[in-house]
Design an enzyme around this catalytic site. Sequence first.
Site, PDB file in Angstrom:
ATOM      1  N   TRP A 101      33.020  22.963  18.592  1.00 15.23           N
ATOM      2  CA  TRP A 101      33.169  21.522  18.352  1.00 15.23           C
ATOM      3  C   TRP A 101      33.760  20.825  19.559  1.00 15.23           C
ATOM      4  O   TRP A 101      33.350  19.715  19.908  1.00 15.23           O
ATOM      5  CB  TRP A 101      33.987  21.265  17.093  1.00 15.23           C
ATOM      6  CG  TRP A 101      33.304  21.748  15.854  1.00 15.23           C
ATOM      7  CD1 TRP A 101      33.740  22.719  15.001  1.00 15.23           C
ATOM      8  CD2 TRP A 101      32.030  21.316  15.335  1.00 15.23           C
ATOM      9  NE1 TRP A 101      32.830  22.913  13.993  1.00 15.23           N
ATOM     10  CE2 TRP A 101      31.767  22.066  14.176  1.00 15.23           C
ATOM     11  CE3 TRP A 101      31.092  20.365  15.742  1.00 15.23           C
ATOM     12  CZ2 TRP A 101      30.609  21.901  13.407  1.00 15.23           C
ATOM     13  CZ3 TRP A 101      29.941  20.205  14.985  1.00 15.23           C
ATOM     14  CH2 TRP A 101      29.715  20.960  13.836  1.00 15.23           C
ATOM     15  N   ASP A 171      40.724  16.089  17.373  1.00 16.43           N
ATOM     16  CA  ASP A 171      39.828  16.293  16.226  1.00 16.43           C
ATOM     17  C   ASP A 171      40.559  17.215  15.250  1.00 16.43           C
ATOM     18  O   ASP A 171      40.801  18.380  15.547  1.00 16.43           O
ATOM     19  CB  ASP A 171      38.519  16.932  16.720  1.00 16.43           C
ATOM     20  CG  ASP A 171      37.568  17.325  15.587  1.00 16.43           C
ATOM     21  OD1 ASP A 171      37.910  17.152  14.405  1.00 16.43           O
ATOM     22  OD2 ASP A 171      36.461  17.822  15.913  1.00 16.43           O
ATOM     23  N   LYS A 195      35.830  18.809   5.272  1.00 17.77           N
ATOM     24  CA  LYS A 195      36.431  20.131   5.339  1.00 17.77           C
ATOM     25  C   LYS A 195      37.594  20.208   4.348  1.00 17.77           C
ATOM     26  O   LYS A 195      37.614  21.042   3.475  1.00 17.77           O
ATOM     27  CB  LYS A 195      36.920  20.432   6.762  1.00 17.77           C
ATOM     28  CG  LYS A 195      35.853  20.248   7.840  1.00 17.77           C
ATOM     29  CD  LYS A 195      34.754  21.288   7.758  1.00 17.77           C
ATOM     30  CE  LYS A 195      33.475  20.885   8.461  1.00 17.77           C
ATOM     31  NZ  LYS A 195      33.558  20.732   9.905  1.00 17.77           N
TER      32      LYS A 195
HETATM   33  C1  LIG Z   1      32.693  20.276  10.952  1.00 16.90           C
HETATM   34  C2  LIG Z   1      33.388  19.840  12.162  1.00 16.90           C
HETATM   35  C3  LIG Z   1      32.875  18.827  12.985  1.00 16.90           C
HETATM   36  C4  LIG Z   1      31.546  18.151  12.706  1.00 16.90           C
HETATM   37  O1  LIG Z   1      31.674  17.308  11.642  1.00 16.90           O
HETATM   38  P1  LIG Z   1      30.470  16.353  11.189  1.00 16.90           P
HETATM   39  O2  LIG Z   1      31.151  15.434  10.221  1.00 16.90           O
HETATM   40  O3  LIG Z   1      29.432  17.222  10.572  1.00 16.90           O
HETATM   41  O4  LIG Z   1      29.972  15.650  12.388  1.00 16.90           O
HETATM   42  C5  LIG Z   1      33.595  18.454  14.086  1.00 16.90           C
HETATM   43  N1  LIG Z   1      34.766  19.032  14.385  1.00 16.90           N
HETATM   44  C6  LIG Z   1      35.296  20.016  13.629  1.00 16.90           C
HETATM   45  C7  LIG Z   1      36.601  20.620  13.995  1.00 16.90           C
HETATM   46  C8  LIG Z   1      34.627  20.443  12.493  1.00 16.90           C
HETATM   47  O5  LIG Z   1      35.157  21.418  11.728  1.00 16.90           O
END
Ligand SMILES: *Cc1c(COP(=O)(O)O)cnc(C)c1O
Length: 359
Positions: A101, A171, A195
């Site tokens: 990511w 993030d 998540k």
């Molecule tokens: C799942 C995830 C993403 C991507 O998320 P989307 O909403 O599908 O774009 C980005 N960063 C992390 C840490 C993730 O676990």
Amino acid sequence: MSRVYNFSAGPAVLPEEVLKQAAAEMLDYNGCGMSINEMSHRSKTFDNVIQTAEQDIRDLMNIPDNYKVLFLQGGASQQFAAIPLNLMKNKKAAYIITGQWAKKAYQEAQKYGEAIEVASSADKTFSYIPDCSDLDIPEDADYVYICENNTIYGTKFKTLPNTKGHILVSDVSSCFLSEPVDVTKYGVIYGGVQKNVGPAGLVISIIREDLITDDVPSYTPTMLKWKTQADNGSLYNTPNCWSIYMCGLVFKWLKEQGGLEEMKKRNEAKAKILYDYLDQSKMFKGTVRPEDRSLMNVPFVTDSEELNAKFIAEATKAGFVSLKGHRTVGGMRASIYNAMPIEGVQKLVDFMDEFEKNN
Ligand SMILES: *Cc1c(COP(=O)(O)O)cnc(C)c1O
């Protein structure tokens, strides 16, 4: 009806109480005679939903008044572009690459300026967090970017990098609301909610007010300019009403459970059960350097592909589902987010122990 123990990395398990409440309100939300999915996002009723959700996440995370909370679409991945578009004034940013990511965010940023890799753990399949105490960060970098909890690899920053005075962008998709955080240490803290918080399709971005400006490249899509969204209270266009409503219910649930201090306690207790077992097992092994282990995503392997497959098949049959690891790591991964009860982890460990004895 029987519910399984769902170890999916995302979309993932949600609190049963929240699902029941949503089901009960599906045909008639709060006496409106319609569901949240059927009403105007400009209605008084929905306005109350989004305002309450914002206040509740502010309370939970202790978000200072000089930070905006934006409820946006496009998932975390859309922010990979929005971040450089809104923040790259000098067209330069430092990225710490701790997994897929972070790498995707880094690659996206390269479209808009110079994204510089200042640290990486790619040399060991992202199984650790690199030392970020004294990084070579260009003086004129606009920000330092991290992915705080690496969903795929199961690592977590236990201390934030020394940004040497630069803005920190993080993030937190897979550790959102899993423990208390000091929001003031960040310029931007954001995450896709699917998540650890709610249904997919919503990303919550918590952004320091002074970073939300009109000073963006002229080609910046209107929708990706944070100022557009901030000026319109996240209602520039039709938002993901359903996910905002569901997240609001989860925020109430978190408050009732005792907030993020209590979540941290529970998450530590759950993770300890699993890691303690892995550390003494002769069959299963954790893949992450112990000091960098995530409380949320726990990857583990046996030394045989065949045994991995057999374990996953038997676990699924026994009601422990979505344990297959990400294709880049292989083996297994148990995601044990806020809504996974401690019994779920205990029963999984009992099952693993039994499997180990029989195999
Ligand atoms: C799942 C995830 C993403 C991507 O998320 P989307 O909403 O599908 O774009 C980005 N960063 C992390 C840490 C993730 O676990």
